[in-house]
Each structure stands twice: as structure tokens, then as C-alpha cells.
Design a protein around this motif. Structure first.
Motif, PDB file in Angstrom:
ATOM      1  N   LYS A   1       0.756  -1.237   0.100  1.00 21.08           N
ATOM      2  CA  LYS A   1       0.037  -0.026  -0.066  1.00 21.08           C
ATOM      3  C   LYS A   1       0.830   1.221   0.082  1.00 21.08           C
ATOM      4  N   GLY A   2       0.366   2.367  -0.326  1.00 16.08           N
ATOM      5  CA  GLY A   2       1.132   3.646  -0.337  1.00 16.08           C
ATOM      6  C   GLY A   2       1.966   4.013  -1.362  1.00 16.08           C
ATOM      7  N   ASN A   3       2.958   4.824  -1.316  1.00 13.46           N
ATOM      8  CA  ASN A   3       3.813   5.237  -2.228  1.00 13.46           C
ATOM      9  C   ASN A   3       4.771   4.132  -2.436  1.00 13.46           C
ATOM     10  N   ASN A   4       5.322   3.632  -1.688  1.00 21.74           N
ATOM     11  CA  ASN A   4       6.300   2.676  -2.099  1.00 21.74           C
ATOM     12  C   ASN A   4       5.715   1.569  -3.363  1.00 21.74           C
ATOM     13  N   GLY A   5       4.415   1.208  -3.140  1.00 20.89           N
ATOM     14  CA  GLY A   5       3.637   0.374  -3.890  1.00 20.89           C
ATOM     15  C   GLY A   5       3.480   1.249  -5.441  1.00 20.89           C
ATOM     16  N   GLY A   6       3.297   2.549  -5.220  1.00 21.78           N
ATOM     17  CA  GLY A   6       3.145   3.428  -6.258  1.00 21.78           C
ATOM     18  C   GLY A   6       4.457   3.500  -7.176  1.00 21.78           C
ATOM     19  N   ASP A   7       5.539   3.377  -6.585  1.00 22.65           N
ATOM     20  CA  ASP A   7       6.892   3.412  -7.131  1.00 22.65           C
ATOM     21  C   ASP A   7       6.979   2.349  -7.853  1.00 22.65           C
TER      22      ASP A   7
ATOM     23  N   TYR B   1      -5.494   2.854  -2.705  1.00 26.34           N
ATOM     24  CA  TYR B   1      -4.580   3.692  -3.251  1.00 26.34           C
ATOM     25  C   TYR B   1      -5.321   5.123  -3.422  1.00 26.34           C
ATOM     26  N   SER B   2      -4.319   6.162  -3.177  1.00 24.78           N
ATOM     27  CA  SER B   2      -4.804   7.459  -3.392  1.00 24.78           C
ATOM     28  C   SER B   2      -3.641   8.357  -4.001  1.00 24.78           C
ATOM     29  N   GLY B   3      -4.024   9.393  -4.529  1.00 29.77           N
ATOM     30  CA  GLY B   3      -3.027  10.251  -4.924  1.00 29.77           C
ATOM     31  C   GLY B   3      -2.250   9.730  -6.056  1.00 29.77           C
ATOM     32  N   GLU B   4      -0.836   9.991  -6.026  1.00 30.20           N
ATOM     33  CA  GLU B   4       0.127   9.397  -6.909  1.00 30.20           C
ATOM     34  C   GLU B   4       0.032   8.070  -7.253  1.00 30.20           C
ATOM     35  N   ALA B   5      -0.073   7.206  -6.063  1.00 27.11           N
ATOM     36  CA  ALA B   5      -0.017   5.804  -6.221  1.00 27.11           C
ATOM     37  C   ALA B   5      -1.403   5.458  -7.076  1.00 27.11           C
ATOM     38  N   GLU B   6      -2.407   6.056  -6.770  1.00 26.31           N
ATOM     39  CA  GLU B   6      -3.667   5.521  -7.456  1.00 26.31           C
ATOM     40  C   GLU B   6      -3.642   5.935  -9.046  1.00 26.31           C
TER      41      GLU B   6
ATOM     42  N   SER C   1      15.644 -15.165 -11.961  1.00 22.29           N
ATOM     43  CA  SER C   1      14.872 -13.759 -11.785  1.00 22.29           C
ATOM     44  C   SER C   1      15.226 -12.827 -10.781  1.00 22.29           C
ATOM     45  N   LEU C   2      14.427 -11.737 -10.981  1.00 21.09           N
ATOM     46  CA  LEU C   2      14.731 -10.646 -10.107  1.00 21.09           C
ATOM     47  C   LEU C   2      13.608 -10.230  -9.458  1.00 21.09           C
ATOM     48  N   ILE C   3      13.483  -9.978  -7.878  1.00 23.10           N
ATOM     49  CA  ILE C   3      12.296  -9.741  -7.378  1.00 23.10           C
ATOM     50  C   ILE C   3      12.580  -8.244  -6.787  1.00 23.10           C
ATOM     51  N   VAL C   4      11.583  -7.456  -6.981  1.00 23.83           N
ATOM     52  CA  VAL C   4      11.475  -6.119  -6.787  1.00 23.83           C
ATOM     53  C   VAL C   4      10.645  -6.093  -5.375  1.00 23.83           C
ATOM     54  N   ASP C   5      11.221  -5.464  -4.260  1.00 21.03           N
ATOM     55  CA  ASP C   5      10.473  -5.376  -3.044  1.00 21.03           C
ATOM     56  C   ASP C   5      10.242  -4.039  -2.906  1.00 21.03           C
ATOM     57  N   ALA C   6       8.653  -3.496  -3.117  1.00 18.67           N
ATOM     58  CA  ALA C   6       8.240  -2.390  -3.292  1.00 18.67           C
ATOM     59  C   ALA C   6       6.753  -2.304  -2.170  1.00 18.67           C
ATOM     60  N   LEU C   7       7.176  -2.984  -1.070  1.00 19.18           N
ATOM     61  CA  LEU C   7       6.028  -3.291   0.013  1.00 19.18           C
ATOM     62  C   LEU C   7       5.799  -2.493   1.008  1.00 19.18           C
ATOM     63  N   LEU C   8       6.889  -2.217   1.618  1.00 13.14           N
ATOM     64  CA  LEU C   8       6.807  -1.216   2.767  1.00 13.14           C
ATOM     65  C   LEU C   8       8.063  -0.222   2.814  1.00 13.14           C
ATOM     66  N   GLY C   9       7.494   1.115   2.890  1.00 10.43           N
ATOM     67  CA  GLY C   9       8.530   2.115   2.732  1.00 10.43           C
ATOM     68  C   GLY C   9       9.401   2.682   4.298  1.00 10.43           C
ATOM     69  N   THR C  10       9.768   3.903   4.159  1.00  9.33           N
ATOM     70  CA  THR C  10      10.437   4.317   5.245  1.00  9.33           C
ATOM     71  C   THR C  10       9.627   4.547   6.554  1.00  9.33           C
ATOM     72  N   GLY C  11       8.590   4.489   6.445  1.00 13.14           N
ATOM     73  CA  GLY C  11       7.414   4.876   7.755  1.00 13.14           C
ATOM     74  C   GLY C  11       7.422   3.592   8.611  1.00 13.14           C
ATOM     75  N   ILE C  12       7.971   2.369   8.101  1.00 13.67           N
ATOM     76  CA  ILE C  12       7.807   1.262   9.100  1.00 13.67           C
ATOM     77  C   ILE C  12       8.687   1.363  10.319  1.00 13.67           C
TER      78      ILE C  12
END
Length: 229
Positions: free
Chosen positions: A55-61, A87-92, A125-136
Motif C-alpha cells: 500500500k501507499g507510495n512504495n507500491g506506487g513506485d 490507493y490514493s494520490g500519485e499511487a492511485e 529472476s529478479l524480485i522487486v521489493d516495493a512493499l513497505l517504505g521508510t515509515g515502518i
């Protein structure tokens, strides 16, 4: 020496860039995701790119990364551990783009979806971790603790796979460098604007792997002002 910022300072950078330098958040997200994709392309990934979006902007990235890697001709699949309504804003906005592009994506994904996707991945393969950002901070909650544990186990069993973290390995406290119960053990971490405190303290170096500082268009004058305070 590279600048190193705390969680609060990193948030302040984004806020000042948007409010005082009039840089739209969607531009910052586009720059972040596009430049992460360029960093991934330098790794010459040969198999599938599995992007894990929270969720959030990390997912949007992660959505921006998926779009640019798809445009570059790579085999991209998204597991989205959220619903479109989350999602909202840029991520949405970026969720709508990848939906319109009909990129392969599993919405409201589960740990079982991840297990199946990992079982189907080619060896390199390559796995991209865009799960949780700096807020955790605190403890990583379900289902993300299960997801992180599964990715780490896959990495241990598949030495040719690459785990690429976006901004910060999910579950790593970016101030203390300690895992919030569990954290992604990345081979590569692309972090935005500056290094984070947790990358150079605590257990951070053991989780970030090789770090790359990614430009997202923040004016140098902003950083000069912030770090001079």
C-alpha cells in the motif's frame, strides 16, 4: 561523503519539494520509479521481474518501475498486496496506468499467490521489493511478515536470483538499522535522495546489500538548507 538523513528529514525533503519548490508529487514518483528501472536494467536481468507492491507510495513506485521495465521489453509480473481502493494520490494514478496497459497483475494478492509465483520463477529472476517504505517501525504485521519471510527463504535457496529493494528493504527501520521483527534481505537497494541512517548503523548493512542513491529531482539547494539546520 554522501549525506545521510533520518526518516523525518526524508519526509521533510518531500514536503518542502512539493510545497515550496512546486514539484508535483507525481513527478517525484515518476522520477523515482523510472530511475529505479534504469538501475535494474543495468543488472541485465535475464528471467522474470516479479514486483511485490504494498500500500501507499512504495507500491506506487513499484507500479512506475513495472511500466518502464515492461516498456523496455522485460517480462514483468506484479503481485499487489492491496486493493485498488487502498490507493490514493500519485499511487492511485499509477495504478490506473498499469491497469490501462493491462500489465500482468494480481490485485489483493495473498501469501499463497506469492508462494505460487515464486515456485514458477526461472532461476535467474529478479524480485522487486516495493512493499513497505521508510515509515515502518514497531513490528511488521501480517501478511507482510509472511511475505518477507518467504522472499528471504527464496533468496537463500536461489543464489542466482536478485532481490532489489525500493528506497528501503521492507521491514528495516530506516533510523535504527534494525529489523522490525523481520526485514527483506536485499542484494541491491535503490534509495531516494540520500542514504538513510539505518543503512550505516545497526544491522542495516546486512539487509541493504549494495546501495544506490537515486535522483528524483530534488534541488540541491533544498538539501543544503536542510542539512545546514
Amino acid at each position: 561523503m554522501s549525506r545521510v538523513l533520518s526518516r523525518d528529514q526524508s519526509r521533510e525533503v518531500d514536503q518542502i519539494a512539493i510545497e515550496q519548490f512546486h514539484l508535483p508529487g507525481v513527478v517525484l514518483m515518476e522520477n523515482a520509479g523510472r530511475n529505479c528501472a534504469e538501475q535494474i536494467l543495468q543488472l541485465s536481468p535475464a528471467g522474470q521481474i516479479l514486483i511485490l507492491a504494498g500500500k501507499g507510495n512504495n507500491g506506487g513506485d513499484g507500479f512506475v518501475i513495472a511500466r518502464h521495465l515492461h516498456n523496455a521489453g522485460l517480462n514483468v509480473k506484479l503481485l499487489v498486496f492491496a486493493t485498488p481502493e487502498d490507493y490514493s494520490g500519485e499511487a492511485e494514478s499509477n495504478w490506473r496506468i498499469i491497469t490501462a496497459m493491462q500489465l500482468p497483475a494480481v490485485s489483493n494478492a495473498t501469501a499463497a499467490d506469492l508462494s505460487q509465483s515464486l515456485a514458477e520463477l526461472p532461476e535467474s529472476s529478479l524480485i522487486v521489493d516495493a512493499l513497505l517504505g521508510t515509515g515502518i517501525r514497531g513490528q511488521v504485521r501480517s501478511p507482510f511478515d509472511e511475505i518477507i519471510t518467504a522472499v528471504n527463504a527464496y533468496r537463500d535457496d536461489h543464489p542466482h536470483a536478485i532481490v532489489f529493494a525500493v528506497d528501503v528493504p521492507s521491514g528495516l527501520d530506516c533510523d535504527t538499522g534494525l529489523p522490525c521483527g523481520v526485514a527483506i534481505k536485499a542484494d541491491q537497494t535503490a534509495t531516494f535522495v540520500t542514504l538513510k541512517q539505518g543503512f550505516v548503523t545497526g544491522d542495516g548493512p546486512g539487509y541493504t546489500g549494495t546501495t544506490h542513491v537515486i535522483d528524483i529531482g530534488i534541488p540541491p539547494a533544498l538539501l543544503d538548507r536542510l542539512t545546514a539546520e
